[in-house]
Design a protein around this motif. Structure first.
Motif, PDB file in Angstrom:
ATOM      1  N   THR A  81       0.845  -1.191   0.000  1.00  0.00           N
ATOM      2  CA  THR A  81       0.000   0.000   0.000  1.00  0.00           C
ATOM      3  C   THR A  81       0.880   1.240   0.000  1.00  0.00           C
ATOM      4  O   THR A  81       1.836   1.325   0.760  1.00  0.00           O
ATOM      5  CB  THR A  81      -0.910   0.034   1.244  1.00  0.00           C
ATOM      6  OG1 THR A  81      -1.646  -1.197   1.318  1.00  0.00           O
ATOM      7  CG2 THR A  81      -1.870   1.201   1.184  1.00  0.00           C
ATOM      8  N   GLN A 111      -5.821  -2.485   8.751  1.00  0.00           N
ATOM      9  CA  GLN A 111      -5.825  -2.139   7.332  1.00  0.00           C
ATOM     10  C   GLN A 111      -6.460  -3.234   6.469  1.00  0.00           C
ATOM     11  O   GLN A 111      -6.418  -3.171   5.236  1.00  0.00           O
ATOM     12  CB  GLN A 111      -4.400  -1.835   6.854  1.00  0.00           C
ATOM     13  CG  GLN A 111      -3.839  -0.571   7.453  1.00  0.00           C
ATOM     14  CD  GLN A 111      -4.724   0.624   7.175  1.00  0.00           C
ATOM     15  OE1 GLN A 111      -4.968   0.987   6.027  1.00  0.00           O
ATOM     16  NE2 GLN A 111      -5.245   1.240   8.237  1.00  0.00           N
ATOM     17  N   ASN A 114      -9.191  -5.147   4.377  1.00  0.00           N
ATOM     18  CA  ASN A 114     -10.146  -4.496   3.492  1.00  0.00           C
ATOM     19  C   ASN A 114     -11.090  -5.494   2.854  1.00  0.00           C
ATOM     20  O   ASN A 114     -10.781  -6.681   2.739  1.00  0.00           O
ATOM     21  CB  ASN A 114      -9.410  -3.645   2.449  1.00  0.00           C
ATOM     22  CG  ASN A 114      -8.351  -4.431   1.727  1.00  0.00           C
ATOM     23  OD1 ASN A 114      -8.640  -5.134   0.776  1.00  0.00           O
ATOM     24  ND2 ASN A 114      -7.105  -4.330   2.191  1.00  0.00           N
ATOM     25  N   VAL A 146     -12.491  -0.396   4.605  1.00  0.00           N
ATOM     26  CA  VAL A 146     -11.204  -0.576   5.280  1.00  0.00           C
ATOM     27  C   VAL A 146     -11.516  -0.430   6.761  1.00  0.00           C
ATOM     28  O   VAL A 146     -12.210   0.511   7.159  1.00  0.00           O
ATOM     29  CB  VAL A 146     -10.170   0.477   4.828  1.00  0.00           C
ATOM     30  CG1 VAL A 146      -8.899   0.360   5.641  1.00  0.00           C
ATOM     31  CG2 VAL A 146      -9.874   0.326   3.354  1.00  0.00           C
ATOM     32  N   PRO A 187      -9.149   3.418   8.266  1.00  0.00           N
ATOM     33  CA  PRO A 187      -8.405   4.143   7.233  1.00  0.00           C
ATOM     34  C   PRO A 187      -7.285   5.003   7.815  1.00  0.00           C
ATOM     35  O   PRO A 187      -7.412   5.550   8.915  1.00  0.00           O
ATOM     36  CB  PRO A 187      -9.464   5.032   6.588  1.00  0.00           C
ATOM     37  CG  PRO A 187     -10.760   4.430   6.967  1.00  0.00           C
ATOM     38  CD  PRO A 187     -10.558   3.756   8.280  1.00  0.00           C
TER      39      PRO A 187
END
Length: 185
Positions: free
Chosen positions: A80, A129, A131, A157, A160
Protein backbone atom coordinates in the motif's frame (compact mmCIF):
# COMPACT_ATOMS: atom_id res chain seq x y z
CA UNK A 1 -12.90 -0.20 -13.81
CA UNK A 2 -12.12 3.43 -13.51
CA UNK A 3 -13.98 6.54 -12.38
CA UNK A 4 -12.93 10.12 -12.86
CA UNK A 5 -15.11 13.15 -12.29
CA UNK A 6 -14.90 16.93 -12.08
CA UNK A 7 -17.70 19.24 -10.96
CA UNK A 8 -17.29 23.00 -11.24
CA UNK A 9 -13.59 22.53 -11.98
CA UNK A 10 -13.06 20.54 -8.76
CA UNK A 11 -11.99 16.87 -8.81
CA UNK A 12 -14.65 14.85 -6.95
CA UNK A 13 -13.85 11.25 -7.85
CA UNK A 14 -10.69 9.45 -8.99
CA UNK A 15 -10.53 5.69 -8.50
CA UNK A 16 -9.26 2.66 -10.38
CA UNK A 17 -9.60 -1.07 -9.80
CA UNK A 18 -8.27 -4.03 -11.78
CA UNK A 19 -8.18 -7.73 -10.98
CA UNK A 20 -6.64 -10.69 -12.74
CA UNK A 21 -6.38 -14.37 -11.91
CA UNK A 22 -5.19 -17.47 -13.69
CA UNK A 23 -7.15 -20.51 -12.50
CA UNK A 24 -5.85 -24.06 -12.90
CA UNK A 25 -8.53 -26.74 -12.44
CA UNK A 26 -7.54 -30.09 -10.95
CA UNK A 27 -11.01 -31.51 -11.60
CA UNK A 28 -14.51 -30.06 -12.23
CA UNK A 29 -14.63 -28.44 -8.77
CA UNK A 30 -11.16 -27.97 -7.25
CA UNK A 31 -8.95 -25.21 -8.62
CA UNK A 32 -6.00 -23.02 -7.74
CA UNK A 33 -5.55 -19.32 -8.44
CA UNK A 34 -1.95 -19.24 -9.69
CA UNK A 35 -1.51 -16.29 -9.23
CA UNK A 36 -4.12 -13.65 -8.41
CA UNK A 37 -3.49 -9.91 -8.41
CA UNK A 38 -5.65 -6.92 -7.48
CA UNK A 39 -4.81 -3.27 -8.03
CA UNK A 40 -6.77 -0.35 -6.60
CA UNK A 41 -6.32 3.37 -6.30
CA UNK A 42 -8.71 5.90 -4.76
CA UNK A 43 -7.50 9.43 -4.11
CA UNK A 44 -10.40 10.22 -1.79
CA UNK A 45 -9.76 7.08 0.29
CA UNK A 46 -6.10 8.16 0.62
CA UNK A 47 -4.92 5.23 -1.54
CA UNK A 48 -2.29 6.16 -4.10
CA UNK A 49 -2.12 2.45 -4.88
CA UNK A 50 -2.76 -0.89 -3.26
CA UNK A 51 -1.55 -4.13 -4.85
CA UNK A 52 -2.50 -7.54 -3.50
CA UNK A 53 -0.95 -10.63 -5.05
CA UNK A 54 -0.69 -14.25 -4.07
CA UNK A 55 -1.91 -17.80 -4.50
CA UNK A 56 -5.24 -19.37 -3.63
CA UNK A 57 -7.13 -22.64 -3.55
CA UNK A 58 -10.79 -22.74 -4.52
CA UNK A 59 -13.80 -24.97 -4.88
CA UNK A 60 -16.77 -24.69 -7.26
CA UNK A 61 -19.87 -25.62 -5.26
CA UNK A 62 -22.39 -25.18 -8.10
CA UNK A 63 -21.68 -25.74 -11.79
CA UNK A 64 -24.85 -25.85 -13.87
CA UNK A 65 -25.75 -24.28 -17.21
CA UNK A 66 -27.51 -21.33 -15.56
CA UNK A 67 -25.71 -20.94 -12.21
CA UNK A 68 -22.11 -21.15 -10.97
CA UNK A 69 -20.83 -20.51 -7.46
CA UNK A 70 -17.30 -20.83 -6.14
CA UNK A 71 -15.23 -19.78 -3.15
CA UNK A 72 -11.49 -19.40 -2.68
CA UNK A 73 -9.01 -18.90 0.14
CA UNK A 74 -5.41 -17.89 -0.29
CA UNK A 75 -2.31 -16.26 1.07
CA UNK A 76 -1.09 -12.99 -0.35
CA UNK A 77 1.12 -9.95 -0.03
CA UNK A 78 -0.36 -6.44 0.16
CA UNK A 79 1.63 -3.35 -0.81
CA UNK A 80 0.00 0.00 0.00
CA UNK A 81 1.16 3.50 -0.87
CA UNK A 82 -0.91 6.33 0.63
CA UNK A 83 -1.54 9.72 -0.98
CA UNK A 84 -0.43 11.42 2.25
CA UNK A 85 0.12 10.42 5.87
CA UNK A 86 0.48 12.11 9.24
CA UNK A 87 4.00 13.18 10.20
CA UNK A 88 6.06 10.24 11.43
CA UNK A 89 3.94 7.65 9.57
CA UNK A 90 5.20 5.48 6.71
CA UNK A 91 3.73 6.38 3.32
CA UNK A 92 4.37 2.81 2.10
CA UNK A 93 3.40 -0.41 3.87
CA UNK A 94 3.89 -4.11 3.18
CA UNK A 95 1.90 -6.84 4.87
CA UNK A 96 0.84 -10.45 4.38
CA UNK A 97 -2.66 -11.66 4.77
CA UNK A 98 -5.36 -14.18 4.08
CA UNK A 99 -7.62 -13.54 1.10
CA UNK A 100 -11.13 -14.97 0.85
CA UNK A 101 -13.42 -14.59 -2.18
CA UNK A 102 -16.72 -15.93 -3.40
CA UNK A 103 -18.36 -15.50 -6.80
CA UNK A 104 -21.87 -16.26 -8.01
CA UNK A 105 -23.03 -16.05 -11.65
CA UNK A 106 -26.70 -16.74 -12.35
CA UNK A 107 -28.32 -16.57 -15.79
CA UNK A 108 -31.86 -15.66 -14.71
CA UNK A 109 -33.12 -15.65 -18.31
CA UNK A 110 -31.40 -15.81 -21.68
CA UNK A 111 -30.90 -12.02 -21.62
CA UNK A 112 -30.68 -11.23 -17.89
CA UNK A 113 -28.00 -12.35 -15.45
CA UNK A 114 -26.99 -11.62 -11.86
CA UNK A 115 -23.35 -11.50 -10.78
CA UNK A 116 -22.18 -11.26 -7.18
CA UNK A 117 -18.66 -11.22 -5.80
CA UNK A 118 -17.30 -10.62 -2.35
CA UNK A 119 -13.72 -10.53 -1.16
CA UNK A 120 -11.86 -9.93 2.06
CA UNK A 121 -8.17 -9.45 2.74
CA UNK A 122 -7.38 -10.00 6.43
CA UNK A 123 -3.91 -8.70 7.17
CA UNK A 124 -1.72 -10.46 9.70
CA UNK A 125 0.58 -7.62 10.84
CA UNK A 126 -1.61 -4.51 10.64
CA UNK A 127 -5.11 -6.01 10.95
CA UNK A 128 -6.74 -2.54 11.02
CA UNK A 129 -5.83 -2.14 7.33
CA UNK A 130 -7.80 -5.27 6.37
CA UNK A 131 -10.15 -4.50 3.49
CA UNK A 132 -13.35 -5.81 1.93
CA UNK A 133 -14.98 -5.49 -1.50
CA UNK A 134 -18.54 -6.48 -2.43
CA UNK A 135 -20.13 -6.10 -5.85
CA UNK A 136 -23.55 -7.11 -7.17
CA UNK A 137 -24.66 -6.58 -10.78
CA UNK A 138 -27.67 -7.12 -12.98
CA UNK A 139 -26.62 -7.48 -16.62
CA UNK A 140 -29.14 -7.18 -19.44
CA UNK A 141 -28.16 -8.17 -22.99
CA UNK A 142 -29.90 -5.60 -25.19
CA UNK A 143 -28.53 -7.27 -28.33
CA UNK A 144 -25.81 -9.85 -29.01
CA UNK A 145 -23.33 -6.94 -29.05
CA UNK A 146 -24.64 -4.42 -26.47
CA UNK A 147 -25.43 -4.91 -22.79
CA UNK A 148 -26.52 -2.74 -19.86
CA UNK A 149 -25.12 -3.32 -16.38
CA UNK A 150 -26.55 -2.00 -13.12
CA UNK A 151 -24.14 -2.50 -10.21
CA UNK A 152 -23.83 -1.74 -6.52
CA UNK A 153 -20.34 -1.68 -4.96
CA UNK A 154 -19.29 -1.53 -1.35
CA UNK A 155 -15.70 -1.19 -0.11
CA UNK A 156 -14.52 -1.05 3.49
CA UNK A 157 -11.20 -0.58 5.28
CA UNK A 158 -11.40 -1.30 9.01
CA UNK A 159 -9.37 1.75 10.09
CA UNK A 160 -8.41 4.14 7.23
CA UNK A 161 -5.05 5.96 7.48
CA UNK A 162 -5.36 9.68 8.34
CA UNK A 163 -3.99 12.11 5.77
CA UNK A 164 -1.26 14.68 6.42
CA UNK A 165 -3.87 17.31 7.38
CA UNK A 166 -5.33 14.97 10.03
CA UNK A 167 -8.56 14.15 8.18
CA UNK A 168 -9.63 10.51 8.15
CA UNK A 169 -11.24 9.01 5.03
CA UNK A 170 -14.59 7.33 5.50
CA UNK A 171 -14.15 3.61 6.25
CA UNK A 172 -17.14 2.76 4.05
CA UNK A 173 -17.42 3.55 0.36
CA UNK A 174 -20.68 2.65 -1.39
CA UNK A 175 -21.62 3.50 -4.95
CA UNK A 176 -23.88 2.53 -7.80
CA UNK A 177 -22.69 2.15 -11.36
CA UNK A 178 -24.66 2.07 -14.61
CA UNK A 179 -22.67 0.85 -17.61
CA UNK A 180 -23.19 0.27 -21.31
CA UNK A 181 -20.86 -2.35 -22.69
CA UNK A 182 -19.93 -4.35 -25.77
CA UNK A 183 -19.70 -8.17 -26.01
CA UNK A 184 -16.81 -9.53 -28.06
CA UNK A 185 -17.55 -13.28 -27.74
Amino acid sequence: TTSFGVTGGVLNVKRHRATAEFDVYFNRALFAGLPFIEYSSDTFQNLEQRVISGLGLGYRFLDFDDIEWDAQAGLGHQYTQYVSVAPGQDQRENDVGLRFTTNLDWDITEDLSFEFSQGAVLLLIDFEQSNFHTQGSLVYDVTDLIYLEFSAWYDRVLDPRPTADGSVPNANDARTVVSIGLNFD
